[in-house]
Design a protein around this motif. Structure first.
Motif, short mmCIF file in Angstrom:
data_model
loop_
_atom_site.label_atom_id
_atom_site.label_comp_id
_atom_site.label_asym_id
_atom_site.label_seq_id
_atom_site.Cartn_x
_atom_site.Cartn_y
_atom_site.Cartn_z
N ILE A 246 -6.44 -6.73 2.12
CA ILE A 246 -7.48 -6.60 1.09
C ILE A 246 -7.36 -7.69 0.05
O ILE A 246 -8.34 -8.33 -0.33
CB ILE A 246 -7.41 -5.19 0.45
N GLY A 247 -6.14 -7.89 -0.44
CA GLY A 247 -5.86 -9.00 -1.35
C GLY A 247 -6.36 -8.79 -2.77
O GLY A 247 -7.00 -7.80 -3.08
N PRO A 248 -6.07 -9.79 -3.64
CA PRO A 248 -6.49 -9.69 -5.04
C PRO A 248 -8.01 -9.53 -5.15
O PRO A 248 -8.76 -10.29 -4.55
CB PRO A 248 -6.03 -11.04 -5.64
N GLN A 249 -8.45 -8.51 -5.85
CA GLN A 249 -9.88 -8.22 -6.04
C GLN A 249 -10.62 -7.93 -4.73
O GLN A 249 -11.85 -7.96 -4.69
CB GLN A 249 -10.58 -9.36 -6.79
N GLY A 250 -9.87 -7.70 -3.64
CA GLY A 250 -10.52 -7.35 -2.37
C GLY A 250 -11.14 -8.53 -1.66
O GLY A 250 -11.89 -8.35 -0.69
N LEU A 251 -10.81 -9.75 -2.11
CA LEU A 251 -11.45 -10.95 -1.54
C LEU A 251 -10.67 -11.49 -0.34
O LEU A 251 -10.98 -12.56 0.18
CB LEU A 251 -11.57 -12.02 -2.63
N GLY A 252 -9.64 -10.75 0.09
CA GLY A 252 -8.80 -11.15 1.21
C GLY A 252 -7.54 -11.82 0.70
O GLY A 252 -7.60 -12.71 -0.15
N GLY A 253 -6.38 -11.38 1.22
CA GLY A 253 -5.13 -12.00 0.79
C GLY A 253 -3.94 -11.14 1.16
O GLY A 253 -4.08 -10.05 1.73
N ARG A 254 -2.76 -11.67 0.87
CA ARG A 254 -1.51 -10.98 1.23
C ARG A 254 -1.11 -9.92 0.21
O ARG A 254 -0.35 -9.01 0.53
CB ARG A 254 -0.37 -12.01 1.31
N ILE A 255 -1.55 -10.07 -1.03
CA ILE A 255 -1.06 -9.17 -2.09
C ILE A 255 -2.15 -8.17 -2.46
O ILE A 255 -3.09 -8.50 -3.17
CB ILE A 255 -0.58 -9.97 -3.32
N THR A 256 -2.02 -6.96 -1.92
CA THR A 256 -2.97 -5.88 -2.22
C THR A 256 -2.38 -4.93 -3.25
O THR A 256 -3.11 -4.37 -4.07
CB THR A 256 -3.32 -5.12 -0.92
N VAL A 257 -1.05 -4.73 -3.19
CA VAL A 257 -0.41 -3.84 -4.16
C VAL A 257 0.72 -4.59 -4.88
O VAL A 257 1.38 -5.45 -4.31
CB VAL A 257 0.17 -2.56 -3.50
N MET A 258 0.88 -4.25 -6.15
CA MET A 258 2.01 -4.78 -6.92
C MET A 258 3.25 -3.94 -6.62
O MET A 258 4.36 -4.45 -6.56
CB MET A 258 1.72 -4.75 -8.41
N ASP A 259 3.03 -2.63 -6.46
CA ASP A 259 4.15 -1.75 -6.15
C ASP A 259 3.63 -0.38 -5.73
O ASP A 259 2.48 -0.02 -6.04
CB ASP A 259 5.09 -1.61 -7.36
N VAL A 260 4.47 0.36 -5.01
CA VAL A 260 4.18 1.75 -4.66
C VAL A 260 5.35 2.60 -5.14
O VAL A 260 6.51 2.28 -4.84
CB VAL A 260 4.00 1.94 -3.13
N PHE A 261 5.06 3.63 -5.90
CA PHE A 261 6.11 4.50 -6.45
C PHE A 261 5.92 5.91 -5.94
O PHE A 261 4.82 6.47 -6.03
CB PHE A 261 6.04 4.52 -7.99
N VAL A 262 6.99 6.51 -5.41
CA VAL A 262 6.92 7.87 -4.87
C VAL A 262 7.76 8.80 -5.73
O VAL A 262 8.91 8.48 -6.05
CB VAL A 262 7.43 7.92 -3.40
N GLU A 263 7.19 9.92 -6.12
CA GLU A 263 7.94 10.97 -6.81
C GLU A 263 7.82 12.25 -5.99
O GLU A 263 6.75 12.57 -5.47
CB GLU A 263 7.38 11.19 -8.22
N GLU A 264 8.93 12.98 -5.89
CA GLU A 264 9.01 14.10 -4.96
C GLU A 264 9.38 15.39 -5.69
O GLU A 264 10.04 15.34 -6.73
CB GLU A 264 10.07 13.76 -3.90
#
Lengths: 186, 281
Positions: free
Chosen positions: B237-255
């Protein structure tokens, strides 16, 4: 490589744009979002004239933060365009030539863009302070009671946008993603 | 027992609102700086350049980073040895929101009667307030304004326990895929797993407060975070959805533990304007 374009947009100018092009817009942009679109649609339903001529114009889906003293507008980035999809084909059919926003458009909107030779641009969502600096003047042209959702005529200089949908059916959201997608297990 | 006047809480909330909306966190800025070199897409790199320039202008001019200055989400951790005096706590928080959004030229984005008249409340109140009693005699206030575009792309599922981890991963990745350009990537993705219907949403929201680049201290969850991050970035998806490698800065899971019948999962999507500021009184 960025190119410059002046609004209102002509058929020739629009024909030269391809999905993915980076463009600097100079001229007038009309802000309108959910509430203003609803009112425009109600006027069209009743066959009444609109408060602003749309032929050749570019609508910017935006509701700015309040202007500080001495500034024409506050921060002004794009809002999600898809919420306006229900109203957009009718506006394209009466001559709207361009839209600036962010996010996916519906198949009906994309079809109406091709049919009416109109383009959809994305501005960088969340770059609202930078975009505000490219706005040199602003005045309310309709629906002042809507506050941030009023229709404003913005005079912009070198306002940075990217062509998402061109008049040939090109779509950078689809093409860009395909170029960089990695399938699981490949 | 320590007395704290709720007027101090109003004052702190007002200041935090303006600071959160104008000053991007150093963790996010560092991510942008590194991403503008790492991103393979040329238009993606130009997005990061614009976001860095935007953050500089916002901080210098005291303008909001984004015109959507959000719903005022406030987390209060109140020490159980604190005695709050001087008035109603919830009213004091709303007073801080009112003052911050008015004096700071922040946009008022809250409407009453949401499926009817949708009339703007005029001062961005009420806040969404989460209070928690903790040991001690301090009050910690976290202010996290939440924009509408990314919040709209968030989702919750009550999965079947038999579906297990693979279904959790798929639900998170599908939610990010559907969010696409609408939620203003690169995103921070807050994931809650377990608990009840309301608890899991709270966990996902709380997860968004973590520092970009931080890992869950539980190795099993840290591995899940890494896998989710890789899978989301593989979407292209990339920055702004224009295509690219970086779609997320980070994913955080809380349980949180779950009922024997349940596997709740919530995904709270945060745009790149990952805003939160805190203070301890």
């Amino acid at each position: 490589m960025e190119r410059t374009l002046t609004t209102p947009l002509t058929d020739e100018a629009v024909a030269g744009l391809r999905a993915g092009d980076q463009v600097l817009l100079t001229g007038t942009l009309l802000t309108a979002r959910d509430a203003a679109h609803k009112r425009l649609a109600e006027l069209l339903d009743r066959g009444e004239p609109l408060p602003v001529e749309l032929a050749g114009q570019v609508i910017y889906y935006a509701g700015p933060s309040p202007a500080k003293p001495g500034k024409p507008v506050g921060s002004i980035g794009p809002t999600t365009s898809g919420r306006m999809d229900a109203y957009t084909p009718r506006l394209l059919d009466i001559g709207l030539k361009g839209m600036v926003g962010k996010g996916y458009r519906s198949p009906a909107v994309k079809e109406a863009m091709v049919r009416n030779r109109a383009v959809y641009f994305a501005a960088v969502g969340g770059a609202a302070a930078l975009l505000a600096q490219r706005v040199k003047a602003a005045r309310v042209v309709a629906y002042e009671d809507l506050g941030p959702e009023a229709i404003r005529a913005l005079e912009v200089v070198d306002f940075p946008v990217i062509v998402v949908n061109d008049i040939y059916g090109g779509d950078i959201y689809e093409e860009g993603r395909r170029r960089f997608e990695r399938k699981v297990g490949t | 027992m320590r007395e704290i006047d709720v007027a101090r809480i109003s004052e702190a909330v007002a200041q935090l609102a303006v600071a959160a909306c104008c000053d991007l966190g150093e963790d996010v800025l560092a991510f942008f700086r590194s991403a503008q070199d790492r991103e393979e897409s040329a238009v993606g790199r130009s997005v990061f350049r614009q976001l860095l320039e935007n953050a500089r202008i916002a901080a210098e001019e005291r303008m909001p980073l984004c015109q959507d200055t959000g719903f005022a989400v406030v987390f209060l951790e109140i020490g159980q040895d604190v005695h709050l005096v001087g008035g109603d706590l919830e009213a004091a928080v709303d007073e801080g929101v009112r003052r911050g959004y008015t004096e700071g030229y922040l946009r008022k984005s809250v409407v009453a009667d949401p499926f009817g008249e949708r009339k703007n409340t005029g001062d961005n109140t009420p806040a969404v307030l989460h209070t928690r009693l903790v040991p001690g005699e301090q009050v910690r206030i976290v202010f996290a304004p939440k924009g509408g575009g990314a919040e709209n792309m968030s989702a919750l599922a009550m999965l079947k326990p038999a579906q297990g981890r693979p279904a959790v991963v798929d639900f998170v990745v599908d939610t990010v895929a559907k969010a696409g350009p609408n939620a203003c990537p690169p995103l921070v993705v807050g994931v809650g797993v377990g608990g009840t219907f309301e608890k899991v949403a709270y966990l996902a929201k709380k997860a968004l407060l973590r520092e970009i680049g931080s890992l869950n201290p539980v190795p099993r969850l840290a591995r899940l975070e890494d896998e989710l991050e890789a899978r989301c970035n593989d979407l292209g998806i990339g920055p702004q959805g224009l295509g690219g490698r970086i779609t997320v800065m980070d994913v955080f899971v809380e349980e949180f533990p779950a009922h024997i019948a349940s596997l709740p999962v919530a995904v709270n999507i945060q745009c790149h304007a990952a805003r939160h500021k805190e203070v301890v009184l």
